[in-house]
Design a protein around this motif. Structure first.
Motif, PDB file in Angstrom:
ATOM      1  N   ARG A 346      22.736  50.117  49.862  1.00  0.00           N
ATOM      2  CA  ARG A 346      23.873  50.673  49.144  1.00  0.00           C
ATOM      3  C   ARG A 346      23.441  51.708  48.099  1.00  0.00           C
ATOM      4  O   ARG A 346      23.990  52.799  48.035  1.00  0.00           O
ATOM      5  N   ILE A 350      24.804  55.396  48.641  1.00  0.00           N
ATOM      6  CA  ILE A 350      25.939  55.799  47.813  1.00  0.00           C
ATOM      7  C   ILE A 350      25.546  56.984  46.935  1.00  0.00           C
ATOM      8  O   ILE A 350      26.240  58.008  46.880  1.00  0.00           O
ATOM      9  N   SER A 395      32.594  54.380  50.661  1.00  0.00           N
ATOM     10  CA  SER A 395      31.722  53.382  50.032  1.00  0.00           C
ATOM     11  C   SER A 395      32.239  52.966  48.663  1.00  0.00           C
ATOM     12  O   SER A 395      31.886  51.896  48.163  1.00  0.00           O
ATOM     13  N   THR A 399      32.429  49.217  47.653  1.00  0.00           N
ATOM     14  CA  THR A 399      31.756  48.747  46.445  1.00  0.00           C
ATOM     15  C   THR A 399      32.646  47.839  45.619  1.00  0.00           C
ATOM     16  O   THR A 399      32.261  46.719  45.261  1.00  0.00           O
TER      17      THR A 399
END
Length: 493
Positions: A346, A350, A395, A399
């Motif tokens: 991530r 991201i 994302s 998240t």
């Protein structure tokens, strides 16, 4: 052997249900979830794009509606945004209180009814009212759907599935662009019929989704926390049997248990303390991601038609083709990059998607300022920007749906969605309409630079604060408020 043990009081359970869901291989059952829950974003994309494209037709004599183009793109669009923001907050709280399934059925029903009533609009006030209610329904969808998806999809696949589902909005945008071209052709349909048919088609597609959605179960995680562990056990056991029958192999034993002190509801004050005090760094992250993507998207999409017609003499009737190309680039980003959010991770993905899209938009602004692009090459530049930006924007939803505790999940999604939608749908247009509408190259360049700056800033925040949630159980990322014992060190970061 059942994995849920209930204490004599019936209020505390030790369970491996979350681990049992996470260790499932991909199966037909998971495809049912994706189709039943995720395809509504296609309808959202279709809805938003169609309304933008039919604005000029609605304002023409003979449309059957006494409305101006400015009222469609201004007042009606603002009401849709206001409905989405208020709907997200209203339905989000109810989703945490009453369950994912009840709300993702109810919000879709509201959306369908409002869309059908929009199609029969006979006066301006009626059109405005049901644009607001359509947004009210779709806002609730974001909270209910993202909660259910994250809680039902195994941790190994959660990132890519969530990104692709949220990115499917742009499939609807492609369909909306092309559908508008056909529906607004007066050689095929009368002026007062074609635009109504676009809304009617959305209703038909939504009814099909509603039928599929009936087979999607309630989230076992939500049932477990709210004192319905027997229902949760029954759902998970049935899915396990189906998966074993499909694969022909016994499932591996689940890894890890969790102890839950069951509670019927969690107070709003406790939710607020959790989000703004316990997880304040994560809240800063959520703010940054949603604001960054909202302004970048408005820097491009809000004025794209005006830019093409003003600077490149593209006929207004042809801008839909360019938008369809942009929409395709938007969908390809989550589709092709989604897996990397589960493998590379991530934080890296991201931050890199935000930074890359921001830097590419800076480059596009430089080329535009120098007069080095035409309508085609500018659209190609926008596609490159949005390829990464779309994965980053998707994302953001992933998240905020996975980094807060189970009991606050839907409300957290709703809160950040409402924030991003308000920023993108209210503040963004107010700023970018003035900049892109002047016809001055320098003002349009500034619009690009503002969006790019905020996107890069969000990428830097993500580089430091993004949570390494890839392939981890939701309960490991953020321990439920009802779980006994102290949360892990990672979960409180």
């Amino acid at each position: 052997m059942p994995s849920t043990r209930t204490a004599p009081s019936g209020r505390t359970v030790t369970t491996a249900l979350p681990a049992r869901l996470d260790r499932l291989p991909w199966s037909r059952w998971h495809w049912t979830i994706v189709i039943g829950l995720g395809t509504v974003w296609i309808l959202d994309g279709l809805e938003v794009t169609v309304v933008g494209n039919i604005a000029s037709r609605l304002s023409e004599p003979g449309s059957g509606l006494p409305i101006t183009s400015e009222q469609v793109t201004g007042i009606a669009a603002a009401l849709y945004v206001a409905g989405a923001c208020s709907g997200a907050l209203f339905w989000g709280r109810l989703t945490d209180l009453f369950g994912r399934k009840k709300l993702f059925m109810l919000t879709l029903a509201v959306y369908l009814a409002a869309t059908a009533l929009t199609a029969i609009s006979f006066d301006t006030w009626w059109f405005f009212l049901f644009r607001f209610l359509t947004g009210f329904g779709i806002g609730g969808e974001y909270a209910a759907i993202n909660s259910a998806i994250d809680e039902l999809i195994p941790s190994y696949y959660r990132g890519r599935v969530d990104l692709i589902i949220n990115g499917s909005f742009w499939l609807g945008a492609i369909g909306g662009s092309l559908l508008s071209i056909v529906a607004l052709n007066t050689d095929l349909f009368p002026a007062d019929v074609g635009w109504r048919l676009t809304f009617a088609l959305g209703v038909v597609l939504g009814l099909v989704i509603l039928l599929v959605r009936r087979t999607v179960p309630e989230s076992p995680r939500w049932l477990l926390i709210h004192g319905r562990e027997e229902d949760a056990e029954r759902i998970v056991a049935r899915v396990e049997r189906e998966v074993e029958a499909e694969t022909g192999r016994a499932l591996p034993p689940p890894q890890g248990e969790i102890i839950i002190n069951q509670r019927r509801s969690i107070g709003f004050g406790e939710i607020a303390r959790t989000v703004f005090t316990t997880y304040r760094k994560r809240t800063v992250l959520g703010f940054s991601l949603f604001i960054g993507q909202a302004f970048l998207y408005n820097a491009i999409t809000f004025g794209f038609g005006a830019i093409l017609t003003t600077f490149f003499d593209v006929p207004s009737g042809n801008t839909g083709y360019y938008f369809a190309v942009l929409a395709a680039g938007n969908f390809l980003g989550p589709l092709l990059l989604g897996k990397l959010f589960d493998t590379v991770g991530r934080r890296v993905m991201i931050s890199s998607t935000y930074l890359l899209s921001g830097l590419l938009l800076f480059g596009t602004a430089w080329l535009f300022d120098r007069g080095a692009v035409n309508a085609t090459t500018l659209t190609a530049c926008w596609c490159a920007v949005l390829f990464f930006a779309s994965a980053g924007a998707s994302s953001a939803y992933l998240t905020v749906s996975e980094i807060f505790p189970m009991e606050t999940r839907a409300m957290s999604i709703a809160f950040f969605y409402a924030l991003g939608t308000a920023a993108g749908g209210i503040s963004g247009p107010l700023l970018f309409a003035d900049l892109t509408g002047t016809g001055q190259v320098g003002d349009t360049v500034l619009a690009f630079q503002v969006g790019a700056s905020l996107m890069c800033a969000a990428g830097l925040v993500a580089a430091f604060l993004a949570v390494r949630a890839e392939r981890r159980s939701l309960e490991d990322i953020a321990a439920p408020l009802t779980a006994t014992g102290a949360p892990s060190r990672t979960a409180t970061a």
